[in-house]
Design a protein around this motif. Structure first.
Motif, PDB file in Angstrom:
ATOM      1  N   SER A 175       0.816  -1.223   0.000  1.00  0.00           N
ATOM      2  CA  SER A 175       0.000   0.000   0.000  1.00  0.00           C
ATOM      3  C   SER A 175       0.847   1.269   0.000  1.00  0.00           C
ATOM      4  CB  SER A 175      -0.920   0.009   1.224  1.00  0.00           C
ATOM      5  OG  SER A 175      -0.150   0.019   2.426  1.00  0.00           O
ATOM      6  N   TYR A 177       2.556   3.161  -2.187  1.00  0.00           N
ATOM      7  CA  TYR A 177       2.406   4.240  -3.164  1.00  0.00           C
ATOM      8  C   TYR A 177       1.069   4.968  -3.028  1.00  0.00           C
ATOM      9  CZ  TYR A 177       6.780   2.756  -5.159  1.00  0.00           C
ATOM     10  OH  TYR A 177       8.113   2.471  -5.309  1.00  0.00           O
ATOM     11  N   THR A 178       0.071   4.287  -2.509  1.00  0.00           N
ATOM     12  CA  THR A 178      -1.175   4.979  -2.163  1.00  0.00           C
ATOM     13  C   THR A 178      -0.959   5.856  -0.941  1.00  0.00           C
ATOM     14  OG1 THR A 178      -2.497   3.144  -3.024  1.00  0.00           O
ATOM     15  CG2 THR A 178      -3.589   4.675  -1.512  1.00  0.00           C
ATOM     16  N   LYS A 181       1.137   9.260  -1.412  1.00  0.00           N
ATOM     17  CA  LYS A 181       0.452  10.332  -2.134  1.00  0.00           C
ATOM     18  C   LYS A 181      -0.516  11.111  -1.244  1.00  0.00           C
ATOM     19  CE  LYS A 181       0.649   7.891  -6.575  1.00  0.00           C
ATOM     20  NZ  LYS A 181      -0.161   7.201  -7.622  1.00  0.00           N
ATOM     21  N   SER A 182      -0.763  10.600  -0.037  1.00  0.00           N
ATOM     22  CA  SER A 182      -1.742  11.219   0.856  1.00  0.00           C
ATOM     23  C   SER A 182      -1.049  12.041   1.940  1.00  0.00           C
ATOM     24  CB  SER A 182      -2.624  10.144   1.498  1.00  0.00           C
ATOM     25  OG  SER A 182      -3.430  10.694   2.521  1.00  0.00           O
ATOM     26  N   LYS A 185      -2.460  11.067   5.419  1.00  0.00           N
ATOM     27  CA  LYS A 185      -1.963   9.815   5.981  1.00  0.00           C
ATOM     28  C   LYS A 185      -0.533   9.949   6.471  1.00  0.00           C
ATOM     29  CE  LYS A 185      -4.985   6.622   3.490  1.00  0.00           C
ATOM     30  NZ  LYS A 185      -5.056   5.502   2.508  1.00  0.00           N
TER      31      LYS A 185
END
Length: 311
Positions: A175, A177-178, A181-182, A185
C-alpha cells in the motif's frame, strides 16, 4: 500469574561483550528459570566478522539459567531483518506469543514479569498491537497516574506481541504508493515521530533493510497501539554505533525500573504524552543529515566518521 509464559527470542551476531551483558541481565529476571529461551545467531557477513561471531557463539554455547535453551546457527548471513522475521515467525507460530530481544538490550529484573502480565491482560484487546519494555525519556503530565501509556508507534527495543498481530503483517508494503500520495496519511503516521515516513521511504528504495519500520507501518494502517511503561525496563547499550542500525547518542539512555508496574486494562491515548513522544522522535539536525546521507549513498562513511569523532 499463570505459568503459561511467553518464550524469549534473542537475536545475536558479532558483539560478544554486548551479548554477554544482555544474557547476564536476562538471567537475573525473576521468571528466567521458568522461561524458554531461543537464540538465533547469524553467520558472518564478511571475513572481518568471523572472529567476533565465533566469540559470540562461544558465549551462547554456555548459557544457562533458563527452563529450556535452543540455539540456531545460520550457515550464511541473513541480515537482521530476515533473521527477525523468520525467527519470530517460527517461534510465535508454535507458542502464540513471544518476547523479543536483540544483543544490546539490558533488561530490568522485572522485565519478564511485566511482559508476561501485559501479554495476558491485553491479549483480547484487538486495538493493542504490541508491548514495549522500553520507554524514551519523555515528559509525563503531573496528573497522569498510570504506570503504562499508549502510542501509535511500536518499539523494537525489547518487545512482545501475539501470533495474530504478527501474521497480519504485509512485509512487502503493497500500500506504500497509495500512502505516500496522501498528505493526511503521512501526517497521521508521523504523529509517532516525523522520522517514520523517511525510514519507510528508505526501506522502499532499499537504502535500509529494516523489519521494524515495516512492522510500525503495519501497526499504523491497522490503527492499533503499543503499550509502553512510564518507567523503562530496557536500556539499549548498542547506541555506541556498534550495531547494524545504531547511532552514537546518549539521547536514548534510561535508568532501569526495578519495581513492579501496575497495568491498567482501560487506557486511552493521552494528548500531552502523545505530543511529548512525537517531539522525542522528531528528527533533529543530525537526523536530517542521516536521512540525506542515506539518500545520496554516504551514510556509512558519515557513521564511521561520527564513531571516530565520538559525536
Amino acid at each position: 500469574m499463570s505459568e503459561n509464559l511467553a518464550p524469549v527470542v534473542l537475536f545475536v551476531y558479532n558483539r560478544p561483550e554486548h551479548t554477554q551483558y544482555t544474557i547476564n541481565a536476562l538471567k537475573k529476571n525473576r521468571l528466567a528459570a521458568k522461561t524458554d529461551l531461543f537464540i538465533f545467531c547469524d553467520a558472518p557477513k564478511n571475513p572481518e566478522d568471523t572472529d567476533k561471531v565465533k566469540q559470540v557463539r562461544n558465549i551462547i554455547n554456555n548459557v544457562n539459567g533458563f527452563k529450556n535453551i535452543s540455539i540456531q546457527y545460520a550457515h550464511s548471513n541473513k541480515g537482521l531483518a530476515s533473521s527477525v522475521i523468520k525467527g519470530v515467525s517460527e517461534i510465535i507460530n508454535i507458542y502464540g506469543k513471544v518476547i523479543v530481544l536483540e544483543d544490546d538490550l539490558i533488561t530490568s529484573s522485572f522485565f519478564l514479569k511485566y511482559m508476561n502480565e501485559a501479554l495476558n491482560i491485553y491479549a483480547n484487546n484487538e486495538k493493542i498491537w504490541s508491548i514495549s519494555g522500553y520507554t524514551p525519556n519523555i515528559k509525563f503530565p503531573t496528573t497522569y497516574e498510570e504506570d503504562v501509556y499508549m502510542t501509535s508507534r511500536g518499539c523494537s527495543w525489547g518487545w512482545a506481541t501475539w501470533k495474530e498481530r504478527w501474521n497480519s503483517i504485509d512485509w512487502e508494503i503493497e500500500s506504500y504508493y497509495t500512502f505516500i500520495k496522501s498528505r493526511k496519511k503521512k501526517k497521521m503516521f508521523n504523529e509517532g515521530g516525523n522520522d517514520l515516513t523517511y525510514m519507510l521511504k528508505d526501506q522502499i528504495f532499499k537504502r535500509i533493510d529494516s523489519w521494524a519500520i515495516r512492522w510500525v507501518y503495519n501497526q499504523f494502517i491497522q490503527d492499533k497501539y503499543t503499550i509502553y511503561p512510564t518507567k523503562s525496563l530496557v536500556n539499549n547499550i548498542g547506541t555506541d554505533a556498534s550495531g547494524t542500525h545504531s547511532s552514537s547518542t546518549q539521547k536514548y539512555d534510561v535508568y532501569l525500573c526495578e519495581e513492579k508496574l501496575v497495568l491498567s486494562e482501560s487506557l486511552a491515548v493521552n494528548s500531552e504524552i502523545k505530543k511529548s513522544f512525537k517531539k522525542f522522535y522528531d528528527l533533529n539536525l543530525i537526523g536530517y543529515i542521516g536521512v540525506f546521507s542515506r539518500k545520496f549513498g554516504i551514510y556509512l562513511l558519515l557513521k564511521k566518521l561520527r564513531k571516530q569523532l565520538k559525536i
